[in-house]
Design an enzyme around this catalytic site. Structure first.
Site, PDB file in Angstrom:
ATOM      1  N   HIS A  72       0.825  -1.205   0.000  1.00 58.98           N
ATOM      2  CA  HIS A  72       0.000   0.000   0.000  1.00 58.98           C
ATOM      3  C   HIS A  72       0.860   1.256   0.000  1.00 58.98           C
ATOM      4  CE1 HIS A  72      -3.916  -1.673   0.078  1.00 58.98           C
ATOM      5  NE2 HIS A  72      -3.831  -2.241   1.304  1.00 58.98           N
ATOM      6  N   CYS A  88       0.456   1.881  -5.702  1.00 58.49           N
ATOM      7  CA  CYS A  88      -0.411   2.805  -6.436  1.00 58.49           C
ATOM      8  C   CYS A  88       0.214   4.199  -6.497  1.00 58.49           C
ATOM      9  CB  CYS A  88      -1.785   2.893  -5.761  1.00 58.49           C
ATOM     10  SG  CYS A  88      -2.703   1.335  -5.781  1.00 58.49           S
TER      11      CYS A  88
END
Length: 269
Positions: free
Chosen positions: A192, A252
């Site tokens: 993440h 991301c």
């Protein structure tokens, strides 16, 4: 008396005329002997059992000039130069071989013809590079279920690596891409970039040469960063197996859901 003689004469004449015609047939055989030469024409074959010659050319087109005495082909049937070389084309040899055109290449009956192989240039073949790969097996898991530990000293990252990249896995730590190598070759790991488990939130700030270490039950390896790039979320090229040992990190891009940060680092000694 004259009438009786005339009647007898007519009777004899009638008997002579009634004789079978077969008695008059005869067969005239061709003369044989050294003074008679064979025919020089192509004789058509009517049937296979009447004794005619096979249908072969006996004309002067097939005549050969004998080879020199003592030459390698002096005792070879059908050898020699054609008497009429200017005719060109294929000439049938009287012994059944083929004399092909002016070059007089002779193939004896029953011989095996080996075609000549033209010389060709050899193009060097590039060696095939074999990619490396280590599958995830049950004996590579630690007791709490993780596969290894990833460290990035410059970012103060120290995180356990689990199998898979689903939400439940990334909630615990970093995730290993299923189908990629866990040791040799290309080991691919995701994490993440925000929230409580924001382990990879700053990997895009890594510089060339920054170190990354991975420890598994197979050992510990150190890698140096070779590239940092922003790629499309659909780009899977960096997940492909490699020859060299490397590690590839994914996360991301903040506020850009269609892109991913990708860091590639190669093993160093």
């Amino acid at each position: 008396m004259k009438k009786l003689l005339m009647l007898a004469s007519m009777l004899c004449l009638t008997l002579c005329l009634s004789t079978s015609a077969n008695a008059l047939e005869c067969t005239v055989q061709a003369p044989n002997g050294p003074e008679y030469a064979d025919a020089t024409s192509v004789e058509p074959v009517v049937t296979a059992d009447r004794g005619e010659q096979a249908n072969r050319d006996l004309s002067k087109n097939t005549a050969l000039i004998p080879p020199a005495f003592g030459s390698p082909t002096s005792n070879l049937l059908g050898s020699g130069e054609p008497l009429t070389p200017n005719l060109g084309g294929a000439i049938l040899s009287p012994v059944g071989g083929i004399i092909s055109g002016p070059s007089t290449t002779i193939t004896p009956p029953g011989a095996t013809v080996i075609p000549s192989v033209p010389s060709t240039s050899i193009t060097p073949v590039e060696p095939v590079q074999v990619t490396s790969y280590t599958d995830v097996t049950s004996d590579l898991y630690y007791k709490n279920g993780h596969l290894g530990t990833l460290k990035i000293p410059s970012l103060d990252v120290n995180v356990k690596v689990y199998q898979g990249t689903g939400a439940s896995v990334l909630a615990k730590g970093a995730g290993h891409f299923e189908g990629t190598s866990i040791w040799d070759g290309n080991c691919c790991i995701a994490g993440h970039n925000r929230g409580a488990n924001c382990y990879f939130g700053e990997i895009h700030t890594l510089g060339l040469g920054d170190k990354i270490t991975l420890t598994t039950k197979l050992g510990t390896r150190t890698y140096a960063v070779t590239s940092v790039s922003k790629i499309s979320e659909m780009d899977r090229s960096m997940l492909a197996p490699t020859v060299e040992n490397c590690i590839t990190l994914y996360t991301c891009v903040k506020n850009q859901s269609n892109y991913r940060w990708c860091v590639r680092a190669v093993e160093v000694n």
